[in-house]
Scaffold this active site. Structure first.
Site, short mmCIF file in Angstrom:
data_model
loop_
_atom_site.label_atom_id
_atom_site.label_comp_id
_atom_site.label_asym_id
_atom_site.label_seq_id
_atom_site.Cartn_x
_atom_site.Cartn_y
_atom_site.Cartn_z
N HIS A 1 1.84 4.28 -3.06
CA HIS A 1 1.84 5.75 -2.95
C HIS A 1 3.14 6.32 -3.52
CE1 HIS A 1 -1.85 6.20 -0.74
NE2 HIS A 1 -1.43 5.49 0.29
N HIS B 1 0.84 -1.21 0.00
CA HIS B 1 0.00 0.00 0.00
C HIS B 1 0.87 1.25 0.00
CE1 HIS B 1 -3.72 2.24 1.35
NE2 HIS B 1 -2.77 3.08 1.75
N GLU B 2 1.87 1.27 0.88
CA GLU B 2 2.75 2.44 0.97
C GLU B 2 3.64 2.57 -0.26
OE1 GLU B 2 2.56 4.87 3.01
OE2 GLU B 2 0.95 3.92 4.13
#
Length: 213
Positions: free
Chosen positions: A29, A25-26
């Site tokens: 980004h 998820h990170e």
């Protein structure tokens, strides 16, 4: 809590699925920001798939473990990747900022969709199927939960940039002003009598999911 009943295999399954979900998820980004010319995550080696570079001791290990042992509920996070919004906005405008904000959610939804089709159309033994369903559930939950427009969740960032793109700065500034209270707001919601109503949309989607499998 009766610690003699702890299922080590189940805990390891949750840990593995959670790390894949929140670390990726990170990274998503950071990759989205990189596509708009932001080198911050890359320069700090935060685009690496090495989970050690992303694990937050408190959010990735302690909180998820405590929640699971006390309630069976699992929620966690990794260290946020650095994002230079000035660069993102310069190259991609508000649309670019929205894409960066939603990139992690998109990653979780893609993994959840992949796990769903694998579970739906391929045959597995009980242990393998349970692992895949856990993987699906964690990614789906994190994606849906992060859509809520409450700081510091990604949905609030996406909403803020969308409002600014429509020149609704006063509403966007209100969201920004709530960021310092975001964690407190979430905790209050999670322990409030309205918790079930808060999670009602997610509960409905999970019921729909189970009916489709």
């Amino acid at each position: 809590m009766d610690f003699t009943n702890i299922n080590i295999v189940e805990i390891l399954t949750i840990v593995i699925c959670l790390v894949i979900a929140i670390v990726g998820h990170e990274i998503a980004h950071g990759l989205a920001a990189y596509k708009f010319g932001d080198m911050a995550a890359k320069n700090q080696n935060r685009l690496s798939i090495n989970p050690i570079r992303h694990i937050d001791m408190f959010g990735t290990i302690i909180i998820p473990a405590a929640l699971y042992l006390t309630s069976g509920f699992v929620l966690g996070w990794a260290k946020p990747v650095p994002v230079n919004l000035t660069t993102v906005m310069r190259n991609g405008g508000h649309k670019g900022a929205i894409i960066v904000a939603l990139a992690g959610i998109a990653y979780n939804f893609i993994l959840a969709a992949f796990a769903f089709f694998v579970l739906k159309f391929l045959n597995f033994g009980f242990a393998e199927a349970k692992f895949i369903y856990t993987f699906l559930a964690i990614n789906l939950f994190l994606g849906l939960f992060n859509l809520y427009p409450i700081p510091p969740l990604d949905g609030s960032k996406a909403l803020e940039y969308a409002l600014r793109s429509f020149r609704l700065s006063s509403m966007a500034n209100l969201i920004t002003s709530l960021e310092k209270y975001g964690f407190i707001i979430l905790v209050v919601i999670l322990i409030s009598p309205f918790k079930e109503q808060f999670f009602a949309p997610i509960t409905y989607i999970f019921k729909l999911l189970r009916s489709m499998l």
